[in-house]
Design a protein around this motif. Sequence first.
Motif, PDB file in Angstrom:
ATOM      1  N   ALA A  29       0.836  -1.207   0.000  1.00 13.95           N
ATOM      2  CA  ALA A  29       0.000   0.000   0.000  1.00 13.95           C
ATOM      3  C   ALA A  29       0.869   1.254   0.000  1.00 13.95           C
ATOM      4  CB  ALA A  29      -0.930  -0.007   1.206  1.00 13.95           C
ATOM      5  N   LEU A  30       1.939   1.228   0.768  1.00 15.79           N
ATOM      6  CA  LEU A  30       2.854   2.369   0.809  1.00 15.79           C
ATOM      7  C   LEU A  30       3.507   2.593  -0.555  1.00 15.79           C
ATOM      8  CD1 LEU A  30       4.125   4.476   2.736  1.00 15.79           C
ATOM      9  CD2 LEU A  30       5.938   2.831   3.150  1.00 15.79           C
ATOM     10  N   GLN A  31       3.955   1.515  -1.182  1.00 13.26           N
ATOM     11  CA  GLN A  31       4.609   1.634  -2.483  1.00 13.26           C
ATOM     12  C   GLN A  31       3.649   2.100  -3.565  1.00 13.26           C
ATOM     13  OE1 GLN A  31       8.136  -1.649  -1.798  1.00 13.26           O
ATOM     14  NE2 GLN A  31       6.997  -1.761  -3.680  1.00 13.26           N
ATOM     15  N   LEU A  32       2.395   1.693  -3.480  1.00 20.57           N
ATOM     16  CA  LEU A  32       1.414   2.144  -4.477  1.00 20.57           C
ATOM     17  C   LEU A  32       0.900   3.545  -4.170  1.00 20.57           C
ATOM     18  CD1 LEU A  32      -0.648  -1.069  -5.230  1.00 20.57           C
ATOM     19  CD2 LEU A  32       0.904   0.143  -6.756  1.00 20.57           C
ATOM     20  N   GLY A  33       0.676   3.825  -2.905  1.00 20.52           N
ATOM     21  CA  GLY A  33       0.119   5.116  -2.529  1.00 20.52           C
ATOM     22  C   GLY A  33       1.104   6.270  -2.614  1.00 20.52           C
ATOM     23  N   LEU A  34       2.364   5.964  -2.435  1.00 20.08           N
ATOM     24  CA  LEU A  34       3.402   7.005  -2.436  1.00 20.08           C
ATOM     25  C   LEU A  34       4.519   6.684  -3.430  1.00 20.08           C
ATOM     26  CD1 LEU A  34       3.676   7.547   1.425  1.00 20.08           C
ATOM     27  CD2 LEU A  34       2.494   8.997  -0.225  1.00 20.08           C
ATOM     28  N   THR A  35       4.152   6.136  -4.567  1.00 20.83           N
ATOM     29  CA  THR A  35       5.147   5.696  -5.544  1.00 20.83           C
ATOM     30  C   THR A  35       6.139   6.811  -5.895  1.00 20.83           C
ATOM     31  OG1 THR A  35       3.569   4.136  -6.481  1.00 20.83           O
ATOM     32  CG2 THR A  35       5.494   4.652  -7.813  1.00 20.83           C
ATOM     33  N   GLY A  36       5.631   7.948  -6.297  1.00 23.14           N
ATOM     34  CA  GLY A  36       6.507   9.043  -6.706  1.00 23.14           C
ATOM     35  C   GLY A  36       7.391   9.542  -5.580  1.00 23.14           C
ATOM     36  N   THR A  37       6.820   9.692  -4.419  1.00 26.34           N
ATOM     37  CA  THR A  37       7.587  10.155  -3.260  1.00 26.34           C
ATOM     38  C   THR A  37       8.680   9.157  -2.900  1.00 26.34           C
ATOM     39  OG1 THR A  37       5.647  11.321  -2.424  1.00 26.34           O
ATOM     40  CG2 THR A  37       7.407  10.871  -0.840  1.00 26.34           C
ATOM     41  N   LEU A  38       8.317   7.863  -2.864  1.00 22.54           N
ATOM     42  CA  LEU A  38       9.314   6.838  -2.557  1.00 22.54           C
ATOM     43  C   LEU A  38      10.395   6.762  -3.624  1.00 22.54           C
ATOM     44  CD1 LEU A  38       7.307   3.842  -1.059  1.00 22.54           C
ATOM     45  CD2 LEU A  38       9.096   5.174   0.044  1.00 22.54           C
ATOM     46  N   ALA A  39      10.013   6.924  -4.878  1.00 24.05           N
ATOM     47  CA  ALA A  39      11.008   6.894  -5.957  1.00 24.05           C
ATOM     48  C   ALA A  39      12.009   8.034  -5.771  1.00 24.05           C
ATOM     49  CB  ALA A  39      10.322   6.993  -7.317  1.00 24.05           C
ATOM     50  N   ALA A  40      11.508   9.219  -5.473  1.00 24.34           N
ATOM     51  CA  ALA A  40      12.399  10.369  -5.267  1.00 24.34           C
ATOM     52  C   ALA A  40      13.272  10.186  -4.034  1.00 24.34           C
ATOM     53  CB  ALA A  40      11.571  11.646  -5.141  1.00 24.34           C
ATOM     54  N   LEU A  41      12.720   9.604  -2.996  1.00 22.53           N
ATOM     55  CA  LEU A  41      13.436   9.424  -1.740  1.00 22.53           C
ATOM     56  C   LEU A  41      14.483   8.315  -1.817  1.00 22.53           C
ATOM     57  CD1 LEU A  41      13.503  10.350   1.268  1.00 22.53           C
ATOM     58  CD2 LEU A  41      11.832   8.539   1.717  1.00 22.53           C
ATOM     59  N   THR A  42      14.156   7.239  -2.546  1.00 22.05           N
ATOM     60  CA  THR A  42      15.013   6.048  -2.535  1.00 22.05           C
ATOM     61  C   THR A  42      15.931   5.906  -3.747  1.00 22.05           C
ATOM     62  OG1 THR A  42      13.337   4.690  -3.635  1.00 22.05           O
ATOM     63  CG2 THR A  42      13.307   4.733  -1.201  1.00 22.05           C
ATOM     64  N   GLY A  43      15.528   6.477  -4.879  1.00 19.88           N
ATOM     65  CA  GLY A  43      16.267   6.249  -6.115  1.00 19.88           C
ATOM     66  C   GLY A  43      15.797   5.019  -6.861  1.00 19.88           C
ATOM     67  N   LEU A  44      14.760   4.344  -6.358  1.00 20.53           N
ATOM     68  CA  LEU A  44      14.200   3.189  -7.047  1.00 20.53           C
ATOM     69  C   LEU A  44      13.219   3.674  -8.109  1.00 20.53           C
ATOM     70  CD1 LEU A  44      13.574   0.964  -3.905  1.00 20.53           C
ATOM     71  CD2 LEU A  44      15.135   0.420  -5.797  1.00 20.53           C
ATOM     72  N   PRO A  45      13.144   3.004  -9.246  1.00 21.68           N
ATOM     73  CA  PRO A  45      12.228   3.431 -10.308  1.00 21.68           C
ATOM     74  C   PRO A  45      10.758   3.248  -9.911  1.00 21.68           C
ATOM     75  CG  PRO A  45      13.652   1.627 -11.069  1.00 21.68           C
ATOM     76  CD  PRO A  45      13.957   1.859  -9.634  1.00 21.68           C
ATOM     77  N   THR A  46       9.929   4.153 -10.396  1.00 18.68           N
ATOM     78  CA  THR A  46       8.503   4.083 -10.083  1.00 18.68           C
ATOM     79  C   THR A  46       7.883   2.771 -10.579  1.00 18.68           C
ATOM     80  OG1 THR A  46       7.927   5.318 -12.078  1.00 18.68           O
ATOM     81  CG2 THR A  46       8.164   6.588 -10.037  1.00 18.68           C
ATOM     82  N   ALA A  47       8.309   2.296 -11.733  1.00 23.41           N
ATOM     83  CA  ALA A  47       7.750   1.040 -12.265  1.00 23.41           C
ATOM     84  C   ALA A  47       8.063  -0.131 -11.339  1.00 23.41           C
ATOM     85  CB  ALA A  47       8.288   0.772 -13.666  1.00 23.41           C
ATOM     86  N   LEU A  48       9.255  -0.160 -10.791  1.00 24.81           N
ATOM     87  CA  LEU A  48       9.628  -1.228  -9.862  1.00 24.81           C
ATOM     88  C   LEU A  48       8.811  -1.124  -8.575  1.00 24.81           C
ATOM     89  CD1 LEU A  48      11.500  -3.626  -9.180  1.00 24.81           C
ATOM     90  CD2 LEU A  48      13.071  -1.953  -8.185  1.00 24.81           C
ATOM     91  N   LEU A  49       8.683   0.076  -8.050  1.00 24.05           N
ATOM     92  CA  LEU A  49       7.919   0.271  -6.813  1.00 24.05           C
ATOM     93  C   LEU A  49       6.438  -0.071  -7.002  1.00 24.05           C
ATOM     94  CD1 LEU A  49       9.580   3.569  -5.585  1.00 24.05           C
ATOM     95  CD2 LEU A  49       9.648   1.352  -4.399  1.00 24.05           C
ATOM     96  N   SER A  50       5.844   0.387  -8.089  1.00 16.76           N
ATOM     97  CA  SER A  50       4.422   0.094  -8.291  1.00 16.76           C
ATOM     98  C   SER A  50       4.205  -1.375  -8.644  1.00 16.76           C
ATOM     99  CB  SER A  50       3.815   1.012  -9.350  1.00 16.76           C
ATOM    100  OG  SER A  50       4.453   0.851 -10.587  1.00 16.76           O
TER     101      SER A  50
END
Length: 140
Positions: A29-50
Amino acid sequence: MSSNPRFSSPRFLSRVMWADAASCAATGALQLGLTGTLAALTGLPTALLSGTGLFLLAYAALAAAMARRARPPRTLIGLVALGNLGWAIACLALAASGLFALSSWGIAWLLAQAVCVIVLAELQWTGLRRTRGAPAAALA
């Protein structure tokens, strides 16, 4: 850890699977709900997170279904434990690979997932070992 009688309880595997389901649901839920924020914070791609977020939500539903069963599905829980070890290895490999420009938060995110699923896998294996050969009535 292995001398504790709680690990032999028929409900132990169910409790571990509920914990696995809850952690995966929260992470997904965190990865889907905050995909963009987590991508910016972690450096992980949005496609991988979602993508992994969706997988984690689907897996959480499966883990919850296993946890609800009166008799734990031992073979499936064994496969889940192996899957958790695979997830940990993938997280560690991704953190070490240099494939993405991970921030310190990204490395921490991956290491936290690896540690969490290693603990869950160990608890799953412990529960499977401790309940091996238990009469069906005791597991119900």
